[in-house]
Design a protein around this motif. Structure first.
Motif, PDB file in Angstrom:
ATOM      1  N   GLY A  18      57.190  30.560  90.662  1.00  8.59           N
ATOM      2  CA  GLY A  18      56.120  31.509  90.425  1.00  8.59           C
ATOM      3  C   GLY A  18      56.446  32.607  89.445  1.00  8.59           C
ATOM      4  N   ASP A  19      57.565  32.487  88.736  1.00 11.34           N
ATOM      5  CA  ASP A  19      57.893  33.479  87.712  1.00 11.34           C
ATOM      6  C   ASP A  19      57.018  33.249  86.486  1.00 11.34           C
ATOM      7  N   PHE A  20      56.345  34.297  86.038  1.00 12.23           N
ATOM      8  CA  PHE A  20      55.447  34.227  84.884  1.00 12.23           C
ATOM      9  C   PHE A  20      56.236  33.936  83.617  1.00 12.23           C
ATOM     10  N   LEU A  21      55.744  32.990  82.797  1.00 10.92           N
ATOM     11  CA  LEU A  21      56.386  32.656  81.530  1.00 10.92           C
ATOM     12  C   LEU A  21      55.534  33.024  80.319  1.00 10.92           C
ATOM     13  N   LEU A  22      54.255  32.636  80.330  1.00 10.66           N
ATOM     14  CA  LEU A  22      53.390  32.942  79.197  1.00 10.66           C
ATOM     15  C   LEU A  22      51.938  32.708  79.556  1.00 10.66           C
ATOM     16  N   THR A  23      51.060  33.179  78.671  1.00 14.96           N
ATOM     17  CA  THR A  23      49.624  32.975  78.853  1.00 14.96           C
ATOM     18  C   THR A  23      48.965  32.829  77.492  1.00 14.96           C
ATOM     19  N   TRP A  24      47.820  32.147  77.459  1.00 16.74           N
ATOM     20  CA  TRP A  24      47.009  32.098  76.249  1.00 16.74           C
ATOM     21  C   TRP A  24      45.561  31.836  76.628  1.00 16.74           C
ATOM     22  N   GLY A  25      44.687  32.211  75.706  1.00 12.68           N
ATOM     23  CA  GLY A  25      43.255  32.019  75.876  1.00 12.68           C
ATOM     24  C   GLY A  25      42.550  33.320  76.201  1.00 12.68           C
ATOM     25  N   ARG A  26      41.260  33.306  75.932  1.00  9.12           N
ATOM     26  CA  ARG A  26      40.376  34.420  76.265  1.00  9.12           C
ATOM     27  C   ARG A  26      38.961  33.875  76.284  1.00  9.12           C
ATOM     28  N   PHE A  27      38.008  34.683  76.720  1.00  6.14           N
ATOM     29  CA  PHE A  27      36.622  34.245  76.798  1.00  6.14           C
ATOM     30  C   PHE A  27      36.043  34.021  75.410  1.00  6.14           C
ATOM     31  N   GLY A  28      35.318  32.926  75.248  1.00  6.45           N
ATOM     32  CA  GLY A  28      34.625  32.654  74.001  1.00  6.45           C
ATOM     33  C   GLY A  28      34.433  31.175  73.778  1.00  6.45           C
ATOM     34  N   ASP A  29      33.918  30.828  72.599  1.00  4.03           N
ATOM     35  CA  ASP A  29      33.698  29.419  72.284  1.00  4.03           C
ATOM     36  C   ASP A  29      34.382  29.005  70.985  1.00  4.03           C
ATOM     37  N   GLY A  30      35.321  29.823  70.518  1.00  2.33           N
ATOM     38  CA  GLY A  30      36.077  29.487  69.320  1.00  2.33           C
ATOM     39  C   GLY A  30      37.395  28.817  69.669  1.00  2.33           C
ATOM     40  N   ASP A  31      38.193  28.554  68.639  1.00 13.52           N
ATOM     41  CA  ASP A  31      39.507  27.951  68.844  1.00 13.52           C
ATOM     42  C   ASP A  31      40.346  28.820  69.776  1.00 13.52           C
ATOM     43  N   GLY A  36      42.741  24.139  87.971  1.00 13.83           N
ATOM     44  CA  GLY A  36      43.627  23.019  87.693  1.00 13.83           C
ATOM     45  C   GLY A  36      45.087  23.401  87.560  1.00 13.83           C
ATOM     46  N   LEU A  37      45.955  22.463  87.945  1.00 14.66           N
ATOM     47  CA  LEU A  37      47.406  22.612  87.855  1.00 14.66           C
ATOM     48  C   LEU A  37      47.983  21.409  87.121  1.00 14.66           C
ATOM     49  N   ALA A  38      49.057  21.642  86.372  1.00 13.55           N
ATOM     50  CA  ALA A  38      49.771  20.538  85.726  1.00 13.55           C
ATOM     51  C   ALA A  38      51.214  20.950  85.505  1.00 13.55           C
ATOM     52  N   PHE A  39      52.107  19.959  85.511  1.00 14.73           N
ATOM     53  CA  PHE A  39      53.517  20.175  85.195  1.00 14.73           C
ATOM     54  C   PHE A  39      53.795  19.765  83.759  1.00 14.73           C
ATOM     55  N   ASP A  40      54.753  20.463  83.113  1.00 11.88           N
ATOM     56  CA  ASP A  40      55.300  19.952  81.875  1.00 11.88           C
ATOM     57  C   ASP A  40      56.557  19.154  82.220  1.00 11.88           C
ATOM     58  N   LEU A  41      57.281  18.681  81.222  1.00 12.68           N
ATOM     59  CA  LEU A  41      58.455  17.846  81.476  1.00 12.68           C
ATOM     60  C   LEU A  41      59.569  18.580  82.220  1.00 12.68           C
ATOM     61  N   GLU A  42      59.615  19.908  82.112  1.00  8.34           N
ATOM     62  CA  GLU A  42      60.622  20.700  82.828  1.00  8.34           C
ATOM     63  C   GLU A  42      60.125  21.135  84.198  1.00  8.34           C
ATOM     64  N   GLU A  43      58.950  20.664  84.581  1.00 16.15           N
ATOM     65  CA  GLU A  43      58.276  20.996  85.835  1.00 16.15           C
ATOM     66  C   GLU A  43      57.931  22.479  85.945  1.00 16.15           C
ATOM     67  N   ASN A  44      57.646  23.099  84.800  1.00 19.44           N
ATOM     68  CA  ASN A  44      56.970  24.385  84.830  1.00 19.44           C
ATOM     69  C   ASN A  44      55.520  24.097  85.181  1.00 19.44           C
ATOM     70  N   VAL A  45      54.853  25.068  85.796  1.00 22.33           N
ATOM     71  CA  VAL A  45      53.493  24.864  86.288  1.00 22.33           C
ATOM     72  C   VAL A  45      52.499  25.582  85.373  1.00 22.33           C
ATOM     73  N   TYR A  46      51.559  24.821  84.827  1.00 19.61           N
ATOM     74  CA  TYR A  46      50.453  25.382  84.070  1.00 19.61           C
ATOM     75  C   TYR A  46      49.286  25.564  85.038  1.00 19.61           C
ATOM     76  N   VAL A  47      48.706  26.761  85.031  1.00 24.23           N
ATOM     77  CA  VAL A  47      47.602  27.085  85.932  1.00 24.23           C
ATOM     78  C   VAL A  47      46.388  27.471  85.091  1.00 24.23           C
TER      79      VAL A  47
END
Length: 183
Positions: free
Chosen positions: A151-164, A125-136
């Motif tokens: 395509g310049d990397f800004l940030l990342t979050w998440g990992r494998f699991g079923d917690g928050d 999935g892809l989505a834009f924020d209000l500044e048209e940065n791309v979430y992948v």
């Protein structure tokens, strides 16, 4: 308070667009200006994979074709149109996001297979924020990554699991008008 629930609403049938032999296996759509609709089709054949129509069902042609070269697709998943009607398409087999202008001219790509910052493993999935940065949605890395439109990397979050904050092969994503991200 702000409602954070999903609402199921019924809509009356209006009409169909396209035809079976041209829009086989539609997987996503993007809306453009002047009543244009871009239909992303995921099929393994020699047919082009993005079909352009107007809301009045005028056929505006195709963008892309099957293959791994620039401007081609193998397993496209998601399509977005930005405010300039540039199109962004994720391809989970090629581990990249490709960018086109509204006429289908290939403008570039970003992403490579891997698990480091800016690398992708089955982007979905892809989505834009209000500044048209791309979430992948980086499905097989079980995370979300944020990039500029170039395509310049800004940030990342998440990992494998079923917690928050953990995921198990996430697929879809949306960003609301307040900047909250839903995966």
């Amino acid at each position: 308070t702000r409602p954070y629930g999903l609402l199921r609403a019924g809509f009356p049938y209006l009409k169909c667009l396209g035809m079976r032999r041209l829009t086989n296996f539609p997987i996503d759509i993007a809306l453009g200006g002047e009543r244009r609709i871009y239909v992303l089709c995921r099929q393994e054949s020699t047919q082009a994979l993005i079909r352009k129509y107007t809301v009045d069902d005028e056929d505006l042609g195709t963008i892309g074709e099957v293959g791994s070269d620039d401007g081609k697709f193998v397993w496209p998943v998601s399509i977005l149109a930005d405010s300039q009607e540039e199109l962004f398409v994720s391809d989970e087999a090629l581990h990249r996001v490709s960018r086109f202008n509204m006429d289908g001219e290939f403008l570039g790509k970003w992403g490579e297979h891997g698990d480091g910052d800016g690398q992708l493993n089955r982007p979905a999935g892809l989505a834009f924020d209000l500044e048209e940065n791309v979430y992948v949605v980086d499905a097989w890395n079980h995370r979300v990554q944020k990039f500029t439109k170039d395509g310049d990397f800004l940030l990342t979050w998440g990992r494998f699991g079923d917690g928050d904050g953990e995921f198990n092969m996430p697929y879809g994503i949306a960003v609301d008008e307040l900047g909250d991200v839903y995966v």
